[in-house]
Design a protein around this motif. Sequence first.
Motif, PDB file in Angstrom:
ATOM      1  N   GLN A  98      42.869 -33.754  15.872  1.00 23.07           N
ATOM      2  CA  GLN A  98      43.304 -32.496  15.281  1.00 23.07           C
ATOM      3  C   GLN A  98      42.340 -32.136  14.151  1.00 23.07           C
ATOM      4  O   GLN A  98      41.872 -32.996  13.426  1.00 23.07           O
ATOM      5  CB  GLN A  98      44.726 -32.646  14.721  1.00 23.07           C
ATOM      6  N   ILE A  99      42.054 -30.853  14.009  1.00 23.12           N
ATOM      7  CA  ILE A  99      41.148 -30.401  12.958  1.00 23.12           C
ATOM      8  C   ILE A  99      41.942 -29.578  11.962  1.00 23.12           C
ATOM      9  O   ILE A  99      42.733 -28.718  12.344  1.00 23.12           O
ATOM     10  CB  ILE A  99      39.993 -29.579  13.559  1.00 23.12           C
ATOM     11  N   ASP A 154      39.337 -33.878   9.964  1.00 25.23           N
ATOM     12  CA  ASP A 154      40.266 -34.310  10.994  1.00 25.23           C
ATOM     13  C   ASP A 154      41.473 -35.030  10.400  1.00 25.23           C
ATOM     14  O   ASP A 154      42.322 -35.515  11.110  1.00 25.23           O
ATOM     15  CB  ASP A 154      39.563 -35.195  12.023  1.00 25.23           C
ATOM     16  N   VAL A 155      41.552 -35.090   9.072  1.00 25.63           N
ATOM     17  CA  VAL A 155      42.719 -35.664   8.388  1.00 25.63           C
ATOM     18  C   VAL A 155      43.410 -34.555   7.603  1.00 25.63           C
ATOM     19  O   VAL A 155      42.763 -33.596   7.159  1.00 25.63           O
ATOM     20  CB  VAL A 155      42.304 -36.808   7.431  1.00 25.63           C
ATOM     21  N   SER A 164      37.722 -40.701  24.536  1.00 21.18           N
ATOM     22  CA  SER A 164      38.973 -40.006  24.860  1.00 21.18           C
ATOM     23  C   SER A 164      39.856 -39.867  23.632  1.00 21.18           C
ATOM     24  O   SER A 164      40.659 -38.943  23.547  1.00 21.18           O
ATOM     25  CB  SER A 164      39.708 -40.725  25.986  1.00 21.18           C
ATOM     26  N   ILE A 165      39.734 -40.756  22.672  1.00 17.90           N
ATOM     27  CA  ILE A 165      40.508 -40.644  21.425  1.00 17.90           C
ATOM     28  C   ILE A 165      40.037 -39.434  20.627  1.00 17.90           C
ATOM     29  O   ILE A 165      40.838 -38.681  20.088  1.00 17.90           O
ATOM     30  CB  ILE A 165      40.387 -41.940  20.597  1.00 17.90           C
ATOM     31  N   ILE A 192      42.135 -26.511  17.942  1.00 18.72           N
ATOM     32  CA  ILE A 192      40.785 -26.527  18.496  1.00 18.72           C
ATOM     33  C   ILE A 192      40.651 -27.745  19.389  1.00 18.72           C
ATOM     34  O   ILE A 192      40.955 -28.858  18.981  1.00 18.72           O
ATOM     35  CB  ILE A 192      39.726 -26.586  17.365  1.00 18.72           C
ATOM     36  N   LYS A 193      40.202 -27.493  20.595  1.00 19.31           N
ATOM     37  CA  LYS A 193      39.968 -28.593  21.528  1.00 19.31           C
ATOM     38  C   LYS A 193      38.533 -29.070  21.339  1.00 19.31           C
ATOM     39  O   LYS A 193      37.612 -28.277  21.232  1.00 19.31           O
ATOM     40  CB  LYS A 193      40.163 -28.119  22.963  1.00 19.31           C
ATOM     41  N   SER A 194      38.354 -30.377  21.316  1.00 12.59           N
ATOM     42  CA  SER A 194      37.024 -30.930  21.114  1.00 12.59           C
ATOM     43  C   SER A 194      36.157 -30.828  22.352  1.00 12.59           C
ATOM     44  O   SER A 194      34.948 -30.791  22.264  1.00 12.59           O
ATOM     45  CB  SER A 194      37.122 -32.387  20.685  1.00 12.59           C
TER      46      SER A 194
END
Length: 149
Positions: A20-21, A35-36, A14-15, A51-53
């Motif tokens: 964020q990308i 993601d950083v 869930s994390i 963008i949703k994972s």
Amino acid sequence: MRIFVFTGLIVLFSITVHAQIYKWVDESGKTQYTDVPPPPGVAKEGKKLNIKSSPISGDHEPNKSRNPGEERLEFDKRQQQKKEQDVKQQAKAEENKKKCIDAQGQLRLYTDSPRLTVPDGAGGIVFVDDDARQRKTADANKAIATFCK
């Protein structure tokens, strides 16, 4: 023990769902996706991508829950509206066809008859002069252009 491992895996996954990308270009011109956030001196135009994972499951409208019966009723209603619209279009096409035939008959009447008489509205008849013939011919041509498509 299995429950703790299973719960830990769910929390771990869930994390990553809400991660964020970032997209940025490094010194060599290569596009980087991470993601950083990009380093402060490297990226001139860093973009935060939305963008949703994981894919969104369910309906497009999350607040509106519909059951299959309601969806079927809506589908039937749309189908009925489409049929009604098709019937209206066919009726209009038939009406336009009749108007086209009438306009072609009027054009033939005004161009082919040498001495044309029309009723004057008071019970008599009058001969059509050249100006009236030209106006009626032009009107018939406009009607043909409109209804004979």
